[in-house]
Design an enzyme around this catalytic site. Sequence first.
Site, PDB file in Angstrom:
ATOM      1  N   ARG A  65       7.494 -24.589 112.737  1.00  0.00           N
ATOM      2  CA  ARG A  65       8.516 -24.199 113.695  1.00  0.00           C
ATOM      3  C   ARG A  65       9.620 -23.494 112.911  1.00  0.00           C
ATOM      4  NH1 ARG A  65      11.813 -26.106 110.761  1.00  0.00           N
ATOM      5  NH2 ARG A  65      13.383 -25.647 112.323  1.00  0.00           N
ATOM      6  N   ALA A  67      12.132 -19.905 113.813  1.00  0.00           N
ATOM      7  CA  ALA A  67      11.811 -18.554 114.279  1.00  0.00           C
ATOM      8  C   ALA A  67      11.066 -17.698 113.250  1.00  0.00           C
ATOM      9  CB  ALA A  67      13.105 -17.878 114.739  1.00  0.00           C
ATOM     10  N   ARG A 102       5.186 -20.032 122.260  1.00  0.00           N
ATOM     11  CA  ARG A 102       6.585 -20.454 122.419  1.00  0.00           C
ATOM     12  C   ARG A 102       7.382 -19.228 122.856  1.00  0.00           C
ATOM     13  NH1 ARG A 102       9.324 -24.056 117.949  1.00  0.00           N
ATOM     14  NH2 ARG A 102      10.638 -24.617 119.727  1.00  0.00           N
ATOM     15  N   GLN A 212      15.310 -32.208 114.084  1.00  0.00           N
ATOM     16  CA  GLN A 212      14.994 -31.306 112.969  1.00  0.00           C
ATOM     17  C   GLN A 212      16.012 -31.450 111.829  1.00  0.00           C
ATOM     18  OE1 GLN A 212      14.783 -30.421 116.195  1.00  0.00           O
ATOM     19  NE2 GLN A 212      13.471 -28.627 116.534  1.00  0.00           N
ATOM     20  N   ASP A 253      17.203 -18.108 116.899  1.00  0.00           N
ATOM     21  CA  ASP A 253      15.850 -17.781 117.346  1.00  0.00           C
ATOM     22  C   ASP A 253      15.803 -16.403 117.970  1.00  0.00           C
ATOM     23  OD1 ASP A 253      16.287 -20.858 117.454  1.00  0.00           O
ATOM     24  OD2 ASP A 253      14.127 -20.517 117.220  1.00  0.00           O
ATOM     25  N   ASN A 263      20.011 -20.297 119.933  1.00  0.00           N
ATOM     26  CA  ASN A 263      19.609 -21.208 118.875  1.00  0.00           C
ATOM     27  C   ASN A 263      19.366 -22.583 119.462  1.00  0.00           C
ATOM     28  OD1 ASN A 263      19.162 -21.434 115.945  1.00  0.00           O
ATOM     29  ND2 ASN A 263      20.869 -22.861 116.005  1.00  0.00           N
ATOM     30  N   LYS A 264      19.003 -23.531 118.599  1.00  0.00           N
ATOM     31  CA  LYS A 264      18.678 -24.871 119.049  1.00  0.00           C
ATOM     32  C   LYS A 264      19.755 -25.456 119.962  1.00  0.00           C
ATOM     33  CE  LYS A 264      15.712 -26.532 118.417  1.00  0.00           C
ATOM     34  NZ  LYS A 264      14.659 -26.182 119.367  1.00  0.00           N
TER      35      LYS A 264
END
Length: 375
Positions: A65, A67, A102, A212, A253, A263-264
């Site tokens: 995982r 990007a 994804r 993460q 990402d 992003n996350k």
Amino acid sequence: MTSAGRGLYLRRMKVDGTPYRTIWLGADGTTVQVIDQTLLPHQFVVRDWRTMEDAERGIRTMIVRGAPLIGAAAAYGMALAMARDDSDAMLTQAYTTLMASRPTAVNLRWALDDLRNLLAPLPHAKRADAAYRRAAEICDEDAEICRRIGENGLGLIRKLKPKGDRINALTHCNAGWLATVDWGTALAPIYQAHNAGIPIHVWVDETRPRNQGASLTAWELAKHGVPHTVIADNAGGHLMQRGQVDFCITGTDRTTRRGDVCNKIGTYLKALAAHDNGIPFYVGLPYPSIDWTIEDGAAIPIEERHASEVSRIAGRTASGEVVTVDVLPEGSPAANPAFDVTPARLVTALITERGVCPASEAGLLSLYPEQSQAA
Ligand SMILES: CSC[C@H]1O[C@H](OP(=O)(O)O)[C@H](O)[C@@H]1O
């Protein structure tokens, strides 16, 4: 194949003395090997991918995982597909299947477009070797891009006047070498500052629900000897208010041409807290993570992952067994949007491989003038 072509060009990160990248070509020249990130930090396991389906499943289930790494993995997925069936039908099927793995990281589209544009005009018999070669090049390019992001970010860090006796960074999720091929994006400047002897410490957001930060960023930083402290996601604003954060830095990402950063999930909240406390908020941005086709971040597809990632959590028992447990009441529903969008106005600067720029279209075009006609 040159050593560079086999992904040996750069392997800066060591795991117990052994240099690793996150993805590489196996000794047989066709199998692709990856670190299974779903098992870290409790187990270090290398997986073999022998089919395009292995790659698709590996991206979808987050064995790999991040990007940039997703892009590299998709490129190798295309090579695995061509090694089995170099037909036009398989080229289309592999593109479509891998693209669907994804939806948010634009690196996936960038890499698959690159491979499809390369392979489509080629004689079928040349497709597999060309795909493997290009995938290895993408890995080497990613490693070099991230190294330069590290250099450009180090320049920013050197200008900071820390509030205390060391520089305190805060990062969200994992945008380290595990999210890329080597070095990382958000963590590359931190590794380079540490390597340069600058006293730097990192507040590591655990980053629920998949942790993460707690599982991957903390593991990486520990392996490299970088001082760090894992914190609950909700602690960051408090630390900023108490003067314990000198800058925030994350990955992305997908960043739009006007500088909106996807992003996350939770990144937006950190950017709000940083803005409220006058703390710089930086984003490590490699070229393949820029989506030049959109301006407004609201247009970015936000991946909705399974509720079980919120309702269950994995951990290690005292006896070393890795188990998963339920953390919600029986029957409580859970929602799991995996990303959010930080508007450009909350981003202090974008750190790219070509330099540092404001989060704006003018800023990005000053570094990527070739994109100005793409508007
Ligand atoms: C180097 S950017 C990595 C980026 O990817 C992560 O998402 P995921 O772990 O779901 O792939 C996160 O958004 C990171 O910032």
